[in-house]
Write a protein that holds these residues in place. Structure first.
Motif, PDB file in Angstrom:
ATOM      1  N   ALA A  62      39.871  53.784  37.636  1.00 16.46           N
ATOM      2  CA  ALA A  62      39.042  53.935  38.840  1.00 16.46           C
ATOM      3  C   ALA A  62      38.397  52.591  39.117  1.00 16.46           C
ATOM      4  O   ALA A  62      38.603  51.628  38.387  1.00 16.46           O
ATOM      5  CB  ALA A  62      37.984  55.016  38.601  1.00 16.46           C
ATOM      6  N   ASP A  63      37.607  52.533  40.189  1.00 12.53           N
ATOM      7  CA  ASP A  63      36.853  51.305  40.479  1.00 12.53           C
ATOM      8  C   ASP A  63      35.568  51.667  41.196  1.00 12.53           C
ATOM      9  O   ASP A  63      35.566  51.886  42.394  1.00 12.53           O
ATOM     10  CB  ASP A  63      37.695  50.342  41.328  1.00 12.53           C
ATOM     11  N   PHE A  64      34.488  51.768  40.420  1.00 12.17           N
ATOM     12  CA  PHE A  64      33.197  52.150  41.001  1.00 12.17           C
ATOM     13  C   PHE A  64      32.445  50.938  41.474  1.00 12.17           C
ATOM     14  O   PHE A  64      31.467  51.045  42.185  1.00 12.17           O
ATOM     15  CB  PHE A  64      32.354  52.908  39.968  1.00 12.17           C
ATOM     16  N   GLY A  65      32.854  49.779  40.979  1.00  9.84           N
ATOM     17  CA  GLY A  65      32.020  48.592  41.198  1.00  9.84           C
ATOM     18  C   GLY A  65      31.969  48.165  42.641  1.00  9.84           C
ATOM     19  O   GLY A  65      30.969  48.291  43.302  1.00  9.84           O
ATOM     20  N   VAL A  66      33.094  47.760  43.185  1.00  9.60           N
ATOM     21  CA  VAL A  66      33.110  47.082  44.484  1.00  9.60           C
ATOM     22  C   VAL A  66      32.479  47.983  45.549  1.00  9.60           C
ATOM     23  O   VAL A  66      31.482  47.640  46.145  1.00  9.60           O
ATOM     24  CB  VAL A  66      34.563  46.737  44.889  1.00  9.60           C
ATOM     25  N   SER A  67      33.021  49.205  45.663  1.00 13.81           N
ATOM     26  CA  SER A  67      32.546  50.060  46.766  1.00 13.81           C
ATOM     27  C   SER A  67      31.075  50.395  46.552  1.00 13.81           C
ATOM     28  O   SER A  67      30.259  50.301  47.451  1.00 13.81           O
ATOM     29  CB  SER A  67      33.359  51.353  46.809  1.00 13.81           C
TER      30      SER A  67
END
Ligand SMILES: COc1ccc(Nc2ncnc(-c3cccnc3Nc3cc(NC(=O)c4cccc(C(F)(F)F)c4)ccc3C)n2)cc1
Length: 276
Positions: free
Chosen positions: A159-164
């Motif tokens: 997953a990628d919680f960081g950028v958004s």
């Protein structure tokens, strides 16, 4: 005349999501911004819901990129997008819910690192996910244990919680520094600071290596160092190594199909929660 804005085909409009989904509870203690656990009224399937206020075209552009990546990159080792809505001035993103949560939280809750068998299995699954994303010309750019989710069935999902989350909370301007430095490859630092040398997918492989050390030691190398100093250290030093290399056996990713190790971890983590 203005070309009619090409509307994102992956985002449903003028439908109230709460007619189709029930909000069950808040996810995390707001660490991720406004993220909820939701359940589909018809299928009973669970989702992780993120609501983001869309104030202008730029925000919509930013999140359309994320939604297009998720809609295009459908793979068992990448967190899946159920559906997305634009309603009441907000973007609603419903993602497949991974019951085990993120691996950094599991290590913190259990106050111990992963075993070699667990690392071996997770590493293989992450390599499969990265191979898939890179073939789809997607560079993740923020590989770390906090972006690795596990399901109650022992599946591993990137997953990628960081950028958004960063965009939604701080409305960071595009040209500011993005990503936590500890996991950053030297060329990414160069690119982020000098803004010229383009980096490619190999940066994710560096961060994967740092994440393996994080799984083995709970923290990435240099974690106690100030982030700015880390940028310099990563740039001028040799790649980091495990604190106790002899502790680990070397023929590493071989019989990776062993899911039982990660299932034990999840049971421990869940038991831990039930006890408390
Ligand atoms: C605290 O306990 C838990 C328990 C279960 C879970 N499970 C879970 N399962 C699925 N998603 C989430 C989640 C948690 C916090 C914030 N966002 C979450 N998912 C999510 C992810 C995204 N986007 C991405 O993961 C993403 C964005 C860009 C690229 C990519 C990738 F490159 F990986 F494909 C992935 C968008 C919207 C949402 C709601 N959380 C989390 C915490």
């Amino acid at each position: 005349h203005l070309k009619k804005r090409q509307w994102n085909k992956n985002i449903k409009k003028d439908i109230d999501p709460l007619q189709l989904w029930d909000i069950v509870s808040e996810l995390g203690d707001g660490a991720f911004g406004r993220v909820y656990k939701a359940q589909n009224k018809e299928t009973q399937v669970f989702a992780a819901l993120k609501q983001v206020a869309i104030n202008n075209e730029e925000d919509l552009e930013d999140f359309s990129v994320e939604i297009n990546i998720l809609a295009d990159c459908v793979h068992p080792n990448v967190v899946g997008l159920h559906e997305a809505f634009y309603f009441d001035g907000k973007l609603w993103m419903f993602l497949e819910f991974c019951g085990g949560g993120a691996l950094d939280s599991i290590m913190v809750d259990l106050e111990k690192p992963l075993t070699e068998d667990q690392i071996r299995y997770v590493c293989h699954e992450m390599c499969v996910a990265l191979d898939f994303l890179h073939r789809h010309h997607v560079i993740h750019r923020d590989i770390k244990a906090g972006n690795v989710l596990v399901t109650m069935e022992g599946d591993v999902k990137l997953a990628d919680f960081g950028v958004s989350a960063k965009n939604s909370q701080t409305h960071q301007k595009r040209d500011t520094f993005i990503g936590t430095p500890y996991w950053m490859a030297p060329e990414v630092i160069l690119c982020e600071t000098l803004k010229d040398t383009p980096y490619d997918f190999k940066a994710d492989i560096w961060s994967l290596g740092i994440t393996m050390i994080e799984f083995a030691q709970i923290e990435p190398p240099n974690k106690d160092m100030h982030p700015m100093r880390v940028l310099i250290k990563i740039h001028k030093s040799e790649p980091p190594a495990l604190d106790q290399p002899s502790k680990w056996c070397h023929p590493f990713i071989r019989d990776y199909r062993d899911k039982t190790a990660i299932l034990d971890l999840i049971c421990e983590a869940k038991a831990d929660v039930i006890e408390t």
